[in-house]
Design an enzyme around this catalytic site. Sequence first.
Site, PDB file in Angstrom:
ATOM      1  CE  LYS A 101      -2.562   6.760  -1.534  1.00  0.00           C
ATOM      2  NZ  LYS A 101      -3.895   7.283  -2.553  1.00  0.00           N
TER       3      LYS A 101
ATOM      4  CE1 TYR B 165      -3.285   2.734   0.364  1.00  0.00           C
ATOM      5  CE2 TYR B 165      -2.084   3.457   2.449  1.00  0.00           C
ATOM      6  CZ  TYR B 165      -3.100   3.933   1.601  1.00  0.00           C
ATOM      7  OH  TYR B 165      -3.560   4.931   1.634  1.00  0.00           O
TER       8      TYR B 165
HETATM    9  N1  LIG Z   1      -8.402   6.558   5.038  1.00  0.00           N
HETATM   10  C1  LIG Z   1      -7.589   7.309   5.355  1.00  0.00           C
HETATM   11  O1  LIG Z   1      -6.984   7.196   6.584  1.00  0.00           O
HETATM   12  C2  LIG Z   1      -6.471   7.831   4.339  1.00  0.00           C
HETATM   13  C3  LIG Z   1      -5.262   8.228   4.870  1.00  0.00           C
HETATM   14  C4  LIG Z   1      -4.695   8.937   3.845  1.00  0.00           C
HETATM   15  C5  LIG Z   1      -4.817   8.771   2.356  1.00  0.00           C
HETATM   16  N2  LIG Z   1      -5.889   8.053   2.153  1.00  0.00           N
HETATM   17  C6  LIG Z   1      -6.240   8.136   0.665  1.00  0.00           C
HETATM   18  O2  LIG Z   1      -7.486   8.613   0.302  1.00  0.00           O
HETATM   19  C7  LIG Z   1      -8.104   7.913  -0.729  1.00  0.00           C
HETATM   20  C8  LIG Z   1      -9.562   7.516  -0.363  1.00  0.00           C
HETATM   21  O3  LIG Z   1      -9.521   6.687   0.853  1.00  0.00           O
HETATM   22  P1  LIG Z   1     -10.712   6.286   1.670  1.00  0.00           P
HETATM   23  O4  LIG Z   1     -10.200   5.919   3.092  1.00  0.00           O
HETATM   24  O5  LIG Z   1     -11.801   7.057   1.380  1.00  0.00           O
HETATM   25  O6  LIG Z   1     -11.106   4.967   0.973  1.00  0.00           O
HETATM   26  P2  LIG Z   1     -12.336   4.127   0.420  1.00  0.00           P
HETATM   27  O7  LIG Z   1     -12.073   2.600   0.301  1.00  0.00           O
HETATM   28  O8  LIG Z   1     -13.241   4.526   1.276  1.00  0.00           O
HETATM   29  O9  LIG Z   1     -12.475   4.989  -0.952  1.00  0.00           O
HETATM   30  C9  LIG Z   1     -11.963   4.597  -2.108  1.00  0.00           C
HETATM   31  C10 LIG Z   1     -12.810   4.813  -2.986  1.00  0.00           C
HETATM   32  O10 LIG Z   1     -12.192   4.325  -4.356  1.00  0.00           O
HETATM   33  C11 LIG Z   1     -12.980   3.468  -5.046  1.00  0.00           C
HETATM   34  N3  LIG Z   1     -12.123   2.606  -5.846  1.00  0.00           N
HETATM   35  C12 LIG Z   1     -11.493   1.667  -5.682  1.00  0.00           C
HETATM   36  N4  LIG Z   1     -10.775   1.036  -6.668  1.00  0.00           N
HETATM   37  C13 LIG Z   1     -11.337   1.836  -7.601  1.00  0.00           C
HETATM   38  C14 LIG Z   1     -11.112   1.383  -8.876  1.00  0.00           C
HETATM   39  N5  LIG Z   1     -10.319   0.598  -9.351  1.00  0.00           N
HETATM   40  N6  LIG Z   1     -11.499   2.268  -9.774  1.00  0.00           N
HETATM   41  C15 LIG Z   1     -12.517   3.386  -9.551  1.00  0.00           C
HETATM   42  N7  LIG Z   1     -12.946   3.386  -8.160  1.00  0.00           N
HETATM   43  C16 LIG Z   1     -12.180   2.752  -7.251  1.00  0.00           C
HETATM   44  C17 LIG Z   1     -13.663   2.728  -4.071  1.00  0.00           C
HETATM   45  O11 LIG Z   1     -15.037   2.095  -4.820  1.00  0.00           O
HETATM   46  C18 LIG Z   1     -13.995   3.859  -3.032  1.00  0.00           C
HETATM   47  O12 LIG Z   1     -15.061   4.452  -3.188  1.00  0.00           O
HETATM   48  C19 LIG Z   1      -7.410   7.024  -1.067  1.00  0.00           C
HETATM   49  O13 LIG Z   1      -6.588   7.307  -2.070  1.00  0.00           O
HETATM   50  C20 LIG Z   1      -6.245   6.627   0.030  1.00  0.00           C
HETATM   51  O14 LIG Z   1      -5.131   6.146  -0.292  1.00  0.00           O
HETATM   52  C21 LIG Z   1      -6.792   7.563   2.994  1.00  0.00           C
HETATM   53  C1  LIG Z   2      -2.637  -2.757  17.232  1.00  0.00           C
HETATM   54  C2  LIG Z   2      -4.021  -2.479  17.484  1.00  0.00           C
HETATM   55  C3  LIG Z   2      -4.322  -2.303  18.734  1.00  0.00           C
HETATM   56  O1  LIG Z   2      -5.598  -1.812  19.287  1.00  0.00           O
HETATM   57  C4  LIG Z   2      -4.383  -1.234  16.645  1.00  0.00           C
HETATM   58  C5  LIG Z   2      -4.177  -1.456  14.949  1.00  0.00           C
HETATM   59  C6  LIG Z   2      -4.790  -0.162  14.512  1.00  0.00           C
HETATM   60  C7  LIG Z   2      -4.648  -0.146  12.934  1.00  0.00           C
HETATM   61  C8  LIG Z   2      -5.403  -0.907  12.511  1.00  0.00           C
HETATM   62  C9  LIG Z   2      -4.505   1.308  12.692  1.00  0.00           C
HETATM   63  C10 LIG Z   2      -3.409   2.352  13.482  1.00  0.00           C
HETATM   64  C11 LIG Z   2      -2.982   3.268  12.357  1.00  0.00           C
HETATM   65  C12 LIG Z   2      -3.807   3.079  11.179  1.00  0.00           C
HETATM   66  C13 LIG Z   2      -3.553   3.627   9.683  1.00  0.00           C
HETATM   67  C14 LIG Z   2      -2.987   5.013   9.740  1.00  0.00           C
HETATM   68  O2  LIG Z   2      -3.995   5.686  10.596  1.00  0.00           O
HETATM   69  C15 LIG Z   2      -2.932   5.766   8.468  1.00  0.00           C
HETATM   70  C16 LIG Z   2      -3.455   5.180   7.395  1.00  0.00           C
HETATM   71  C17 LIG Z   2      -2.895   5.928   6.190  1.00  0.00           C
HETATM   72  C18 LIG Z   2      -3.792   5.796   5.026  1.00  0.00           C
HETATM   73  O3  LIG Z   2      -3.563   6.252   3.709  1.00  0.00           O
HETATM   74  C19 LIG Z   2      -4.812   4.366   5.187  1.00  0.00           C
HETATM   75  C20 LIG Z   2      -5.203   3.776   6.108  1.00  0.00           C
HETATM   76  C21 LIG Z   2      -3.885   3.905   7.288  1.00  0.00           C
HETATM   77  C22 LIG Z   2      -2.917   2.804   6.774  1.00  0.00           C
HETATM   78  C23 LIG Z   2      -4.472   3.290   8.638  1.00  0.00           C
HETATM   79  C24 LIG Z   2      -5.157   1.805   8.453  1.00  0.00           C
HETATM   80  C25 LIG Z   2      -5.147   1.335   9.991  1.00  0.00           C
HETATM   81  C26 LIG Z   2      -4.209   1.642  10.964  1.00  0.00           C
HETATM   82  C27 LIG Z   2      -2.980   0.925  10.725  1.00  0.00           C
END
Ligand SMILES: NC(=O)c1ccc[n+]([C@@H]2O[C@H](COP(=O)([O-])OP(=O)(O)OC[C@H]3O[C@@H](n4cnc5c(N)ncnc54)[C@H](O)[C@@H]3O)[C@@H](O)[C@H]2O)c1
Ligand SMILES: C[C@@H](CO)CCC[C@@H](C)[C@H]1CC[C@H]2[C@@H]3[C@H](O)C=C4C[C@@H](O)CC[C@]4(C)[C@H]3CC[C@]12C
Length: 440
Positions: A234, A230
């Site tokens: 990214k 992952y």
């Molecule tokens: N959730 C977090 O903590 C977090 C933190 C940092 C960055 N991000 C980034 O933010 C973005 C959104 O993440 P999220 O948490 O909303 O995830 P999410 O899974 O809720 O949303 C991702 C969306 O992308 C769509 N998708 C996946 N594969 C696809 C494909 N092949 N074609 C078209 N659509 C597709 C999914 O259907 C979904 O609706 C991602 O790029 C993720 O890397 C998320």
């Molecule tokens: C060891 C467990 C005891 O309670 C806790 C495990 C927690 C993990 C599942 C999450 C801790 C940190 C999270 C990640 C972080 O917040 C940032 C992220 C970046 C984003 O791009 C995608 C999601 C994630 C990797 C997020 C996922 C869940 C954790 C690893």
Amino acid sequence: MPVEHRVAARGRLRARVVGVVAGRVSVPGMGQEGEGGASGRGRCVGWPALDERRGPLQASLGTLGQRLQPGMADSAQAQKLVYLVTGGCGFLGEHVVRMLLQREPRLGELRVFDRHLGPWLEELKTGPVRVTAIQGDVTEAHEVAAAVAGAHVVIHTAGLVDVFGRASPETIHEVNVQGTRNVIEACVQTGTRFLVYTSSMEVVGPNTKGHPFYRGNEDTLYEAVHRHPYPCSKALAERLVLEANGREVHGGLPLVTCALRPTGIYGEGHQIMRDFYRQGLRLGGWLFRAIPASVEHGRVYVGNVAWMHVLAARELERRAALMGGQVYFCYDGSPYKSYEDFNMEFLGPCGLQLVGARPLLPYWLLVFLAALNALLQWLLRPLVLYAPLLNPYTLAVANTTFTVSTDKAQRHFGYEPLFSWEDSRTRTILWVQAAGSFAQ
Ligand SMILES: NC(=O)c1ccc[n+]([C@@H]2O[C@H](COP(=O)([O-])OP(=O)(O)OC[C@H]3O[C@@H](n4cnc5c(N)ncnc54)[C@H](O)[C@@H]3O)[C@@H](O)[C@H]2O)c1
Ligand SMILES: C[C@@H](CO)CCC[C@@H](C)[C@H]1CC[C@H]2[C@@H]3[C@H](O)C=C4C[C@@H](O)CC[C@]4(C)[C@H]3CC[C@]12C
């Protein structure tokens, strides 16, 4: 009932379209000045290097970036703009979509592109803005090109967020890297000039060595070494986006790109938070501390992340020379806490308790359990998908300090959090309560 029909733009397209609507507006204050340099380029251990032939990142577009395209004049009276949000039905994507409808005065059409369209799009049916839902896959170049054609701005947030081993490394790479490449090429081919990419803090870290990143900013030196598919994907995708800045798009003008790097996002729709809540309910209202309270984990409210996307997209044209090719951490006023203590800000008011001032299990045992989970996942894979929250990677991320302190987005495009910590907290609590009350 929505009108569904096949999109015919630019060649073969399987994407399905649903017309809908919404609206309205406000404009924040702006900051000024600038700086150069995007940092945080990662190294992915065991993953192919990117094609370097396009040369180094192009940091500045000079005055070229200030030229207006037809329909891009800086006024609400100007021709309305077409925005495309990929992944617009995801956790973050939905907030970006709603934020655009509320706070982009120049929005004329909003295209929501996703593999899975959400039923909530239906509720956007009334209002001045045309909302077009497009079911499509970012790995399919022709579907992406058809969706991008005619858009002024693309917010590319679609991604496969998987740190639990649900998807194969190849699939993660395909969606996150090839999908991003398809978006960039679609912009170039169709003449779309402005691209905002949702990157991640994981492009920087935590690294495989567990080095702390304590209140760092975009220029903080950090050894960004990744092994997990992952963060590797990214990092590669972010690099593609930044290197595409300045490429000539159809029509001769330069592409302007930037990448936003959220830390751990929380808020309405956060499935992992809901899972922790349900787990706590199953355990009779208790959660058990596994991570020391002293390990800080950066978190940011989804509404503020969405707001930063909207502002960045809106300002990319006017501030192309400053913002083009830049990265920005997504930040707000959320407090610095451990992952578990932060979750308790929401789960506590929902009736859960975190047991233990210190971790209840020794760290070596957690490492052992995480490794055992990884082994079980591998052994069981032919039979069943075993993907628990705890694995060596998630343990390392949760157990390594990674927090951000920066004002770069404020200085470059006037970003200020739209939601205070109190608002963010209240909204999240209300959502957790509602989400938790559904069947488990
Ligand atoms: N959730 C977090 O903590 C977090 C933190 C940092 C960055 N991000 C980034 O933010 C973005 C959104 O993440 P999220 O948490 O909303 O995830 P999410 O899974 O809720 O949303 C991702 C969306 O992308 C769509 N998708 C996946 N594969 C696809 C494909 N092949 N074609 C078209 N659509 C597709 C999914 O259907 C979904 O609706 C991602 O790029 C993720 O890397 C998320
Ligand atoms: C060891 C467990 C005891 O309670 C806790 C495990 C927690 C993990 C599942 C999450 C801790 C940190 C999270 C990640 C972080 O917040 C940032 C992220 C970046 C984003 O791009 C995608 C999601 C994630 C990797 C997020 C996922 C869940 C954790 C690893």
